[in-house]
Motif scaffolding. Sequence first.
Motif, PDB file in Angstrom:
ATOM      1  N   ALA A 153      -1.197  -5.233  -9.347  1.00 42.38           N
ATOM      2  CA  ALA A 153      -1.600  -3.884  -9.715  1.00 42.38           C
ATOM      3  C   ALA A 153      -1.435  -3.706 -11.225  1.00 42.38           C
ATOM      4  N   LYS A 154      -2.469  -3.269 -11.877  1.00 42.59           N
ATOM      5  CA  LYS A 154      -2.407  -3.004 -13.306  1.00 42.59           C
ATOM      6  C   LYS A 154      -1.871  -1.599 -13.546  1.00 42.59           C
ATOM      7  N   GLU A 155      -1.386  -1.396 -14.722  1.00 42.14           N
ATOM      8  CA  GLU A 155      -0.852  -0.072 -15.055  1.00 42.14           C
ATOM      9  C   GLU A 155      -1.955   0.966 -14.914  1.00 42.14           C
ATOM     10  N   GLY A 156      -1.660   2.002 -14.192  1.00 42.77           N
ATOM     11  CA  GLY A 156      -2.649   3.044 -13.980  1.00 42.77           C
ATOM     12  C   GLY A 156      -3.450   2.892 -12.712  1.00 42.77           C
ATOM     13  N   ASP A 157      -3.347   1.698 -12.049  1.00 43.62           N
ATOM     14  CA  ASP A 157      -4.051   1.499 -10.782  1.00 43.62           C
ATOM     15  C   ASP A 157      -3.472   2.393  -9.701  1.00 43.62           C
ATOM     16  N   LEU A 158      -4.323   2.795  -8.771  1.00 46.05           N
ATOM     17  CA  LEU A 158      -3.873   3.546  -7.604  1.00 46.05           C
ATOM     18  C   LEU A 158      -3.448   2.554  -6.527  1.00 46.05           C
ATOM     19  N   VAL A 159      -2.188   2.583  -6.164  1.00 47.13           N
ATOM     20  CA  VAL A 159      -1.674   1.700  -5.118  1.00 47.13           C
ATOM     21  C   VAL A 159      -1.148   2.561  -3.975  1.00 47.13           C
ATOM     22  N   ILE A 160      -1.786   2.463  -2.823  1.00 43.87           N
ATOM     23  CA  ILE A 160      -1.364   3.212  -1.649  1.00 43.87           C
ATOM     24  C   ILE A 160      -0.545   2.273  -0.783  1.00 43.87           C
ATOM     25  N   ASP A 161       0.752   2.464  -0.742  1.00 41.73           N
ATOM     26  CA  ASP A 161       1.622   1.549  -0.016  1.00 41.73           C
ATOM     27  C   ASP A 161       2.825   2.316   0.517  1.00 41.73           C
ATOM     28  N   LEU A 162       3.418   1.799   1.574  1.00 45.22           N
ATOM     29  CA  LEU A 162       4.620   2.384   2.159  1.00 45.22           C
ATOM     30  C   LEU A 162       5.596   1.253   2.461  1.00 45.22           C
ATOM     31  N   PRO A 163       6.900   1.532   2.417  1.00 48.84           N
ATOM     32  CA  PRO A 163       7.871   0.491   2.771  1.00 48.84           C
ATOM     33  C   PRO A 163       7.741   0.104   4.229  1.00 48.84           C
ATOM     34  N   ASP A 164       8.149  -1.116   4.561  1.00 52.61           N
ATOM     35  CA  ASP A 164       8.076  -1.615   5.933  1.00 52.61           C
ATOM     36  C   ASP A 164       8.938  -0.729   6.831  1.00 52.61           C
ATOM     37  N   PRO A 165       8.329  -0.042   7.811  1.00 53.77           N
ATOM     38  CA  PRO A 165       9.109   0.890   8.640  1.00 53.77           C
ATOM     39  C   PRO A 165      10.064   0.198   9.597  1.00 53.77           C
ATOM     40  N   THR A 166       9.903  -1.132   9.783  1.00 52.43           N
ATOM     41  CA  THR A 166      10.764  -1.825  10.738  1.00 52.43           C
ATOM     42  C   THR A 166      12.037  -2.374  10.109  1.00 52.43           C
ATOM     43  N   GLU A 167      12.173  -2.276   8.778  1.00 54.01           N
ATOM     44  CA  GLU A 167      13.414  -2.707   8.136  1.00 54.01           C
ATOM     45  C   GLU A 167      14.580  -1.878   8.670  1.00 54.01           C
ATOM     46  N   GLU A 168      15.746  -2.510   8.787  1.00 51.13           N
ATOM     47  CA  GLU A 168      16.895  -1.832   9.380  1.00 51.13           C
ATOM     48  C   GLU A 168      17.248  -0.552   8.619  1.00 51.13           C
ATOM     49  N   SER A 169      17.155  -0.606   7.289  1.00 50.47           N
ATOM     50  CA  SER A 169      17.490   0.576   6.493  1.00 50.47           C
ATOM     51  C   SER A 169      16.533   1.726   6.784  1.00 50.47           C
ATOM     52  N   MET A 170      15.269   1.396   7.068  1.00 52.62           N
ATOM     53  CA  MET A 170      14.298   2.430   7.400  1.00 52.62           C
ATOM     54  C   MET A 170      14.494   2.905   8.839  1.00 52.62           C
TER      55      MET A 170
END
Length: 304
Positions: free
Chosen positions: A38-55
């Motif tokens: 991802a370049k600076e200024g790019d739109l990145v639609i992402d979410l952390p992995d929901p299955t991680e223990e912390s999540m």
Amino acid sequence: MIDNTQLEQLVARVLAELKESGANVPAKSANGYSTLPAKEGDLVIDLPDPTEESMRRRIMVENPADAEGLRNLCAATTARLGVGRAGPRPKTAQALLFKADHGVTQDAIYGVVSEEVKDDLNLFTVTTRVADRGEYLLRPDLGRLLSDEAKKTIAEKCTKGPDVQICVGDGLSAAAIDNNLREIYPVLEQGLKSAGLTVGTPFFIENARVGIMNDVNTIIGARVLVILIGERPGLGIADAMSAYLGYDPQPGKTDADRDLLCMITTHGGTNPLEAGAYVVELIKRMIKHSASGVKLREAMGEDQ
């Protein structure tokens, strides 16, 4: 229902609107829209992995009346508590986690037990009267009966009249067998031999239900029959195994004539090594009292 073409058109319109608003949208590659790097200024639609223990263990109730009580409650169970709401709906993170866990359960139900696992323990394979996995889910009765070919194979390959016969069935979770069988089986085998009990020829039953025990023992004639079988997966734990045991199981015997140790898994259940030791002790009691299930409880009560 929206088809793939309509979905692509919808995505294209959304991205076009984002560009018009000044957002930098990653260029489309041969595999779809690239997000790396991802370049600076790019739109990145992402979410952390929901299955991680912390999540998974996050408490998402906003301003709980008793925050400490809620923390203690959530720490005491793996059940879905403290998930919070967004109006009348689950929060996005919880909805994604639910879908991810549901995907794991589908993999477990429709999965196939590894040939490597069966080969490691020298298990030959027989089948029930089920034609395919779809029929297995719709016709539990067929999963309780051996196919004609299976009966012939068992009769040819298996030792008759052992003290204990061990069978393995995929049941409703192939993952349960893949993840736990290598650990529990040696404990059973060694424990039974140390107790002076003879062990029959083990084998694997594809598309098996618990009641297959009755059909198998009409051929084997074991004093005690054990089937290690995959449990129905839950949303979060999909690799739990059960051990069902019966003294001289025969057609007509029911769950009242069986004993069970469930939730055999390293993911919040009984460790397979510990489970194996417990099953051996339970078999010894069955043979001592010539009974299992309700009758075993009655016989043990009379001895006390």
